[in-house]
Design an enzyme around this catalytic site. Structure first.
Site, PDB file in Angstrom:
ATOM      1  N   LYS A  22     -13.190 -11.186 -30.449  1.00 10.00           N
ATOM      2  CA  LYS A  22     -14.018 -10.723 -29.337  1.00 10.00           C
ATOM      3  C   LYS A  22     -14.278  -9.212 -29.179  1.00 10.00           C
ATOM      4  CE  LYS A  22     -12.068 -13.557 -25.356  1.00 10.00           C
ATOM      5  NZ  LYS A  22     -13.521 -14.216 -24.898  1.00 10.00           N
ATOM      6  N   ARG A  31     -10.301 -25.143 -24.439  1.00 11.89           N
ATOM      7  CA  ARG A  31     -10.541 -26.694 -24.585  1.00 11.89           C
ATOM      8  C   ARG A  31      -9.687 -27.173 -25.857  1.00 11.89           C
ATOM      9  NH1 ARG A  31     -16.726 -25.431 -25.396  1.00 11.89           N
ATOM     10  NH2 ARG A  31     -16.060 -23.518 -24.320  1.00 11.89           N
TER      11      ARG A  31
HETATM   12  N1  BES Z   1     -10.915 -17.074 -21.804  1.00 13.56           N
HETATM   13  C1  BES Z   1     -12.330 -17.039 -22.433  1.00 13.56           C
HETATM   14  C2  BES Z   1     -13.254 -17.341 -21.046  1.00 13.56           C
HETATM   15  C3  BES Z   1     -13.443 -16.192 -20.445  1.00 13.56           C
HETATM   16  C4  BES Z   1     -14.071 -14.807 -20.831  1.00 13.56           C
HETATM   17  C5  BES Z   1     -13.003 -15.871 -19.060  1.00 13.56           C
HETATM   18  C6  BES Z   1     -14.249 -13.764 -19.871  1.00 13.56           C
HETATM   19  C7  BES Z   1     -12.869 -14.814 -18.288  1.00 13.56           C
HETATM   20  C8  BES Z   1     -13.787 -13.792 -18.722  1.00 13.56           C
HETATM   21  C9  BES Z   1     -12.425 -18.238 -23.249  1.00 13.56           C
HETATM   22  O1  BES Z   1     -11.537 -18.767 -24.089  1.00 13.56           O
HETATM   23  C10 BES Z   1     -13.589 -17.947 -24.192  1.00 13.56           C
HETATM   24  O2  BES Z   1     -13.711 -17.260 -24.617  1.00 13.56           O
HETATM   25  N2  BES Z   1     -14.881 -18.619 -24.007  1.00 13.56           N
HETATM   26  C11 BES Z   1     -15.708 -18.328 -24.686  1.00 13.56           C
HETATM   27  C12 BES Z   1     -16.448 -19.876 -25.039  1.00 13.56           C
HETATM   28  C13 BES Z   1     -17.545 -19.651 -26.100  1.00 13.56           C
HETATM   29  C14 BES Z   1     -17.264 -19.168 -27.363  1.00 13.56           C
HETATM   30  C15 BES Z   1     -18.282 -21.055 -26.109  1.00 13.56           C
HETATM   31  C16 BES Z   1     -16.941 -17.755 -23.945  1.00 13.56           C
HETATM   32  O3  BES Z   1     -16.983 -17.898 -22.637  1.00 13.56           O
HETATM   33  O4  BES Z   1     -17.638 -16.910 -24.388  1.00 13.56           O
HETATM   34 MN    MN Z   2     -11.503 -17.636 -25.882  1.00 14.87          MN
END
Ligand code: BES
Ligand code: MN
Ligand code: ZN
Length: 509
Positions: A280, A354
């Site tokens: 990230k 997931r």
């Molecule tokens: N924990 C995150 C989702 C999230 C991001 C929650 C920001 C709250 C604030 C999750 O694990 C994630 O990173 N999801 C990705 C999925 C994508 C790679 C398909 C996302 O939402 O960007």
């Molecule tokens: Mn994530």
């Protein structure tokens, strides 16, 4: 903070401060009128003079109250009587508690349970007042060397109308406290930093909560046990981390019949989500310590259940791991076999929630569950779709979805349903495995749920995406405790439903 029920007239009860509701029309409750009389109309004079207009959530302190048992009177504006709702009642009580927190008093008497609120009895109002007291006086100071700056009241008394059954009042007070403390536990776990709140810490918390109580059986699966079972998807997420992963399972038997099918709550417990090799961006990454708020809400609900003891069987589950990049981490393109036997191509290591949940869902099959609800900070897309007000809800069963929506309404912890149509499933087609773990930019919250649905075919299942509702960013940064309110209400509704259906079968016999 000690809570107790008081049935004496608030006009006479000795206390450092009594809290009284005032409607915008200027009217007082029954106990308010008694207090007004005792103080030779001090309260009504303030209102008549227009010094206090009783707008919703405004407060006014009378620093002296000659004639009353109380040393002070705190007036709380309820707004217009005919427009008063649950949410407004909550807001007004919150304002009263916030004002009390600034006064450094030893004890207070809350005389708000006889506020006229449509369709709500004294029990409902008292439960809410106790719950909001718990959550309003919450301070997270574990890592402040000076502790809390506020001198909060040590004792809170709640007035309960004399002519009503005081055991009902005691029950409501207890339930409200249980829910408030459950929310606060969820907040505390969420607020704890990733270096403290690890998968092992979550497991220890579950053990501590349930240890002495024979209604609970807790088992913690370590990495070796999970590998033995074949939970390679869950394990893939923690591969890059020095913190070992855990699957936490707490069985609760509250039903008369120990063989009643349990309802399962499953929380995503990513104790820090860096994204892994699909790293990230750095800005705001600290907030990914909140990526275990699903797990926190499961433990918060467990805390409330421990106190309320509903007569149903439950299983609380948490899939816990830390998502880190390293030479041992999984890489984009890696393929894993899940516990179900289905294979997953990990195209993005940041779609890890997931990956841990799917194996836990398959594991839940062994309990032959009546229903499974998972709670997860799963997708940033959910924040785009529903903002920070509504939790996302997706389900393979419309009755279960309706029950959760209704519970959210009642608890003022609302969810909103998104579709889980078959047409979205093809976004998960993989060239190399049974499925891939991402579905592209469109409908990100839905395709994440589609992924989970493939592991929930054998039971009624719903998914709550709490990415937008589990914590606040910015100056007020901190975990909200959502959706503990929704979940506890859902379980209490299940208990009532169970009572009704067992009455039906009783009468059939
Ligand atoms: N924990 C995150 C989702 C999230 C991001 C929650 C920001 C709250 C604030 C999750 O694990 C994630 O990173 N999801 C990705 C999925 C994508 C790679 C398909 C996302 O939402 O960007
Ligand atoms: Mn994530
Ligand atoms: Zn995550």
């Amino acid at each position: 903070m000690n809570f107790k029920l008081v049935t004496n007239s608030p006009a006479l009860t000795e206390t450092a401060c009594v809290v009284l509701p005032v409607m915008q029309e200027g009217s007082l409750t029954f106990s308010g009128q008694a207090l007004d009389k005792a103080t030779e109309s001090l309260v009504s004079q303030i209102i008549d003079r227009g010094d206090f207009k009783a707008k919703l959530g405004k407060t006014f302190l009378l620093a002296f109250a000659p004639g009353a048992g109380a040393q002070r009177i705190l007036l709380v504006g309820m707004g217009k009587e005919d427009q008063l709702t649950d949410a407004k009642f909550r807001k007004a009580s919150q304002a009263a508690y916030d004002h009390l927190a600034q006064l450094s008093l030893h004890d207070c008497l809350i005389a708000l349970a006889d506020t006229p609120l449509k369709n709500r009895d004294s029990s409902w109002k008292l439960r809410l007042l106790a719950e909001v007291a718990e959550t309003s006086f919450y301070r997270f100071t574990e890592f402040k060397s000076q502790g809390s700056q506020d001198e909060l009241p040590a004792e809170l008394s709640f007035h309960w109308p004399e002519n009503q059954d005081s055991s009902e009042g005691e029950k409501a007070l207890q339930a409200g406290q249980a829910i408030g403390q459950g929310k606060n536990l969820a907040r505390t776990l969420g607020n704890r930093p990733g270096n403290i709140c690890t998968p092992v810490h979550l497991a220890e918390t579950a053990l501590e909560l349930t240890g002495k109580d024979s209604a609970f059986t807790t088992s913690i699966l370590d990495e070796e046990q999970m590998a033995e079972l074949g939970m390679h998807s869950l394990l893939s997420v923690g591969k890059g981390s020095a913190q070992p992963s855990r699957l936490i399972v707490v069985e609760y038997k509250g039903s008369k019949n120990p063989d009643d099918k349990p309802h399962v709550l499953l929380g995503k417990g990513i104790t820090f989500d860096t994204g892994g090799i699909s790293l990230k961006p750095g800005e705001g990454m600290d907030e990914m310590k909140f990526d275990m708020c699903g797990a926190a809400s499961v433990l918060g609900t467990l805390e409330a259940v421990r106190q309320i003891k509903p007569k149903i069987n439950l299983v609380f589950m948490i899939a816990a791991a830390e998502n880190m990049p390293s030479s041992t981490a999984s890489k984009p393109g890696d393929i894993y076999t899940t516990l179900s036997g289905k294979t997953v191509e990990v195209l993005n290591t940041d779609a890890e929630g997931r990956l841990v949940l799917c194996d836990a869902l398959t594991y839940a099959e062994r309990y032959n569950p009546a229903s499974v609800v998972d709670i997860a900070t799963l997708t940033g897309a959910c924040i785009i779709a529903l903002g920070h007000q509504a939790t996302g809800l997706l389900s393979n069963d419309d009755d279960l979805a309706a029950a959760l929506l209704k519970a959210g309404q009642k608890a003022e912890d609302r969810a909103w349903q998104l579709p889980l149509w078959e047409e979205f499933q093809e976004q998960l087609d993989s060239n190399f495995a049974d499925m891939q773990n991402i579905g592209g930019r469109p409908a990100g919250t839905i395709t994440a749920a589609c992924f989970l649905s493939r592991f929930a075919e054998k039971f009624r299942w719903a998914h709550l995406d709490i990415a937008g509702t589990a914590w606040h960013s910015g100056k007020q940064k901190g975990a909200t405790g959502r959706p503990v309110g929704l979940l506890v209400q859902y379980l209490l509704d299940l208990e009532t439903l169970g009572d009704q259906s067992s009455e039906e079968t009783d009468s059939e016999q």
